[in-house]
Write a protein that holds these residues in place. Structure first.
Motif, PDB file in Angstrom:
ATOM      1  N   GLY A 110      27.860 -38.806  29.114  1.00 41.04           N
ATOM      2  CA  GLY A 110      28.120 -40.233  29.104  1.00 41.04           C
ATOM      3  C   GLY A 110      29.367 -40.668  29.847  1.00 41.04           C
ATOM      4  N   SER A 111      30.215 -39.716  30.262  1.00 44.66           N
ATOM      5  CA  SER A 111      31.453 -40.074  30.959  1.00 44.66           C
ATOM      6  C   SER A 111      31.788 -38.997  31.973  1.00 44.66           C
ATOM      7  N   VAL A 112      32.279 -39.421  33.148  1.00 46.80           N
ATOM      8  CA  VAL A 112      32.660 -38.454  34.177  1.00 46.80           C
ATOM      9  C   VAL A 112      33.899 -37.659  33.766  1.00 46.80           C
ATOM     10  N   ASP A 113      34.580 -38.093  32.722  1.00 48.09           N
ATOM     11  CA  ASP A 113      35.784 -37.391  32.268  1.00 48.09           C
ATOM     12  C   ASP A 113      35.506 -36.407  31.135  1.00 48.09           C
ATOM     13  N   ALA A 114      34.256 -36.346  30.652  1.00 48.44           N
ATOM     14  CA  ALA A 114      33.929 -35.505  29.500  1.00 48.44           C
ATOM     15  C   ALA A 114      33.428 -34.137  29.949  1.00 48.44           C
ATOM     16  N   GLU A 115      33.876 -33.095  29.260  1.00 54.15           N
ATOM     17  CA  GLU A 115      33.406 -31.743  29.518  1.00 54.15           C
ATOM     18  C   GLU A 115      32.106 -31.493  28.756  1.00 54.15           C
ATOM     19  N   PRO A 116      31.360 -30.463  29.134  1.00 50.86           N
ATOM     20  CA  PRO A 116      30.141 -30.131  28.383  1.00 50.86           C
ATOM     21  C   PRO A 116      30.452 -29.899  26.905  1.00 50.86           C
ATOM     22  N   ALA A 117      29.584 -30.410  26.047  1.00 51.97           N
ATOM     23  CA  ALA A 117      29.771 -30.276  24.598  1.00 51.97           C
ATOM     24  C   ALA A 117      29.164 -28.959  24.137  1.00 51.97           C
ATOM     25  N   VAL A 118      29.999 -27.967  23.883  1.00 55.85           N
ATOM     26  CA  VAL A 118      29.550 -26.642  23.454  1.00 55.85           C
ATOM     27  C   VAL A 118      30.051 -26.376  22.048  1.00 55.85           C
ATOM     28  N   ALA A 119      29.421 -25.407  21.391  1.00 51.79           N
ATOM     29  CA  ALA A 119      29.745 -25.123  19.997  1.00 51.79           C
ATOM     30  C   ALA A 119      30.987 -24.250  19.850  1.00 51.79           C
ATOM     31  N   ASP A 120      31.219 -23.354  20.821  1.00 54.14           N
ATOM     32  CA  ASP A 120      32.317 -22.402  20.727  1.00 54.14           C
ATOM     33  C   ASP A 120      33.571 -22.999  21.351  1.00 54.14           C
ATOM     34  N   ASN A 121      34.607 -23.190  20.533  1.00 53.67           N
ATOM     35  CA  ASN A 121      35.858 -23.783  21.028  1.00 53.67           C
ATOM     36  C   ASN A 121      36.615 -22.868  21.980  1.00 53.67           C
ATOM     37  N   ASN A 122      36.214 -21.597  22.064  1.00 57.17           N
ATOM     38  CA  ASN A 122      36.881 -20.672  22.978  1.00 57.17           C
ATOM     39  C   ASN A 122      36.396 -20.830  24.412  1.00 57.17           C
ATOM     40  N   LEU A 123      35.349 -21.625  24.634  1.00 52.80           N
ATOM     41  CA  LEU A 123      34.857 -21.865  25.976  1.00 52.80           C
ATOM     42  C   LEU A 123      35.727 -22.924  26.652  1.00 52.80           C
ATOM     43  N   GLY A 124      36.215 -22.603  27.844  1.00 50.09           N
ATOM     44  CA  GLY A 124      37.041 -23.537  28.603  1.00 50.09           C
ATOM     45  C   GLY A 124      36.369 -23.907  29.906  1.00 50.09           C
ATOM     46  N   PHE A 125      36.782 -25.042  30.493  1.00 51.42           N
ATOM     47  CA  PHE A 125      36.122 -25.555  31.691  1.00 51.42           C
ATOM     48  C   PHE A 125      37.141 -26.008  32.726  1.00 51.42           C
ATOM     49  N   VAL A 126      36.792 -25.783  33.996  1.00 53.00           N
ATOM     50  CA  VAL A 126      37.487 -26.400  35.124  1.00 53.00           C
ATOM     51  C   VAL A 126      36.432 -27.213  35.865  1.00 53.00           C
ATOM     52  N   CYS A 127      36.553 -28.532  35.809  1.00 55.27           N
ATOM     53  CA  CYS A 127      35.501 -29.419  36.318  1.00 55.27           C
ATOM     54  C   CYS A 127      35.939 -30.114  37.610  1.00 55.27           C
ATOM     55  N   SER A 128      34.968 -30.391  38.461  1.00 56.68           N
ATOM     56  CA  SER A 128      35.229 -31.074  39.725  1.00 56.68           C
ATOM     57  C   SER A 128      33.957 -31.780  40.155  1.00 56.68           C
ATOM     58  N   VAL A 129      34.085 -32.608  41.195  1.00 54.79           N
ATOM     59  CA  VAL A 129      32.923 -33.301  41.770  1.00 54.79           C
ATOM     60  C   VAL A 129      32.868 -32.947  43.246  1.00 54.79           C
ATOM     61  N   ASP A 130      31.785 -32.301  43.666  1.00 56.85           N
ATOM     62  CA  ASP A 130      31.670 -31.859  45.050  1.00 56.85           C
ATOM     63  C   ASP A 130      31.547 -33.046  45.996  1.00 56.85           C
ATOM     64  N   ASP A 131      32.181 -32.917  47.136  1.00 55.92           N
ATOM     65  CA  ASP A 131      32.067 -33.899  48.199  1.00 55.92           C
ATOM     66  C   ASP A 131      31.425 -33.200  49.396  1.00 55.92           C
ATOM     67  N   PRO A 132      30.348 -33.729  49.992  1.00 60.36           N
ATOM     68  CA  PRO A 132      29.835 -35.090  49.807  1.00 60.36           C
ATOM     69  C   PRO A 132      28.623 -35.192  48.887  1.00 60.36           C
ATOM     70  N   THR A 133      28.187 -34.094  48.245  1.00 61.41           N
ATOM     71  CA  THR A 133      26.946 -34.140  47.455  1.00 61.41           C
ATOM     72  C   THR A 133      27.091 -34.979  46.197  1.00 61.41           C
ATOM     73  N   ASP A 134      28.319 -35.155  45.696  1.00 61.22           N
ATOM     74  CA  ASP A 134      28.602 -35.879  44.461  1.00 61.22           C
ATOM     75  C   ASP A 134      28.120 -35.120  43.234  1.00 61.22           C
ATOM     76  N   ASP A 135      27.828 -33.827  43.378  1.00 62.25           N
ATOM     77  CA  ASP A 135      27.440 -33.021  42.227  1.00 62.25           C
ATOM     78  C   ASP A 135      28.658 -32.781  41.343  1.00 62.25           C
ATOM     79  N   ARG A 136      28.490 -33.073  40.062  1.00 63.14           N
ATOM     80  CA  ARG A 136      29.549 -32.816  39.090  1.00 63.14           C
ATOM     81  C   ARG A 136      29.309 -31.431  38.485  1.00 63.14           C
ATOM     82  N   ARG A 137      30.303 -30.561  38.593  1.00 66.15           N
ATOM     83  CA  ARG A 137      30.118 -29.207  38.096  1.00 66.15           C
ATOM     84  C   ARG A 137      31.329 -28.757  37.297  1.00 66.15           C
ATOM     85  N   CYS A 138      31.080 -27.870  36.338  1.00 66.20           N
ATOM     86  CA  CYS A 138      32.140 -27.332  35.496  1.00 66.20           C
ATOM     87  C   CYS A 138      32.009 -25.816  35.444  1.00 66.20           C
TER      88      CYS A 138
END
Length: 320
Positions: free
Chosen positions: A104-132
Motif C-alpha cells: 500500500g505504500s512505496v515506503d513500506a517493506e514486505p510484511a514478513v513473520a520473522d523479525n530477523n529478516l531485513g531488507f534493502v529496498c530500491s526502485v529500478d530506473d527506468p523499469t520502475d520495478d520496486r525490489r527489496c
C-alpha cells in the motif's frame, strides 16, 4: 530531481508522449524549473478550469497542459486506471485513479513473520520495478535455503489485479510467511591477533553489480559478492572503498555494520565495517543504497568505484 507534491504545467502546444511510462520518464528526467509550480489550486493559474486534486498517498503530482492533466505516481507505484484526464466545462471527465504498490505504500517493506529478516529496498530506473533484497539481520541462513543466502523480492503490479511480491524471475506470488532465519551459531569474537599481517589485499571490482534507482534522484544500489577462500578474513576486518565520484551511503543490509567516511566527509573514501559474529561461510555478500552528488552520473554507464581493498583488523593506514 525527485518529484514531490508538485504540478507540472506544460504549454498548450507541448507534445505529450503517447504512453504513461514515456511521460513518466520525460517528467523525471526534466532539469527545467520553469514549468514547476507548487501544488495549490491557485498556482494552476488559468491553465485549467478544473480544480487539481491534492497530492496524497503514492501520488507524486500532475503533468498538465491547458486541456488535460496526467496523474504521476511515486516511483515504484502505478495508476490503477487511466492516468490522463480531461477538463470539460469545469469538470473532470473521469475520477483520477489511485497509485498502487505492494503493502500500500512505496515506503513500506514486505510484511514478513520473522523479525530477523531485513531488507534493502530500491526502485529500478527506468523499469520502475520496486525490489527489496532480503537477508537475515541476525546472521542466520534464509529458509527456504538459497545458494547465495539472499533473495530479491520484486513488486509486480497490474492495474486491475493489484500488486504482489514475487521472487525475482518468478511468475507466482511469494509466500511471505514461509521465509525465516535460522539461529546462527554464536561465537565470542576475540581481539585482533597481534601477529596478523596488516597489509590490505586488492579486490576485483567486477564482484560488485550496480543498478540505477529511483529511491531518490542520483541514487543507486550495489550488490557485492566476494569469495573469502583466499583471505584470512574475520568479522573484525573491514573494506576500504574509494569512489571516483562523491557519494553518501543511505542504507545497507546484513552483515554490514557501518560505512564511515575516511576523508573528512568529502564522500570519496569509505571504511565499511561488519557486525560481530557475522556469518561469512558463503563469502562476503551485502546490498546497499548510495547516492551520488553529481546529476550527470549514470551508474549503468560509469564505473563509480575506483578501488576496493580488504584490510585486516591490524591495519591502521587503511591501505595507504
Amino acid at each position: 530531481m525527485k518529484l514531490t507534491s508538485a504540478l507540472f504545467l506544460a504549454s498548450a502546444t507541448a507534445q505529450e508522449p503517447g504512453k504513461y511510462k514515456d511521460l513518466r520518464q520525460t517528467v523525471r528526467n526534466s532539469v527545467s524549473e520553469s514549468n514547476r509550480v507548487a501544488g495549490s489550486s491557485d498556482d494552476s493559474r488559468a491553465a485549467l478550469e478544473c480544480t487539481i486534486p491534492e497530492v496524497s498517498g503514492n501520488v507524486d503530482g500532475y503533468y498538465c497542459n491547458s486541456k488535460r492533466c496526467t496523474l504521476m505516481c511515486k516511483p515504484g507505484s502505478i495508476p490503477d486506471g487511466r492516468a490522463r484526464n480531461r477538463c470539460i466545462n469545469g469538470e473532470w471527465e473521469d475520477a483520477f485513479p489511485n497509485c498502487i504498490t505492494c503493502e500500500g505504500s512505496v515506503d513500506a517493506e514486505p510484511a514478513v513473520a520473522d523479525n530477523n529478516l531485513g531488507f534493502v529496498c530500491s526502485v529500478d530506473d527506468p523499469t520502475d520495478d520496486r525490489r527489496c533484497a532480503m537477508t537475515c539481520s541476525n546472521g542466520g541462513d534464509i529458509f527456504p535455503a538459497t545458494a547465495t543466502n539472499n533473495i530479491d523480492l520484486v513488486c509486480n503490479c497490474h492495474k486491475r489485479k493489484g500488486c504482489e511480491w514475487r521472487e525475482d524471475g518468478s511468475k507466482k506470488a511469494a509466500d511471505l510467511s514461509s521465509y525465516s532465519c535460522s539461529t546462527p551459531t554464536v561465537t565470542i569474537p576475540e581481539g585482533c591477533p597481534a601477529d596478523k599481517a596488516p597489509e590490505c589485499t586488492q579486490l576485483t571490482r567486477n564482484k560488485i553489480s550496480f543498478q540505477n534507482s529511483w529511491t531518490c534522484r542520483n541514487c543507486f544500489r550495489i550488490r557485492a559478492s566476494y569469495s573469502l577462500s583466499d583471505l584470512d578474513w574475520s568479522d573484525l576486518d573491514f573494506l576500504v572503498i574509494r569512489f571516483d565520484v562523491r557519494v553518501s551511503w543511505l542504507s545497507w543490509g546484513h552483515p554490514v555494520d557501518d560505512a564511515i567516511s575516511l576523508d573528512n566527509d568529502d564522500g570519496f573514501l569509505w571504511k565499511v565495517t561488519f557486525k560481530k559474529n557475522a556469518n561469512f561461510q558463503s563469502g562476503m555478500m551485502f546490498d546497499a543504497n548510495l547516492r551520488t552528488f553529481n546529476n550527470a552520473v549514470n551508474v549503468n554507464a560509469n564505473w563509480v568505484i575506483e578501488d576496493i581493498q580488504s584490510c585486516p583488523c591490524s591495519n591502521t593506514d587503511y591501505g595507504n
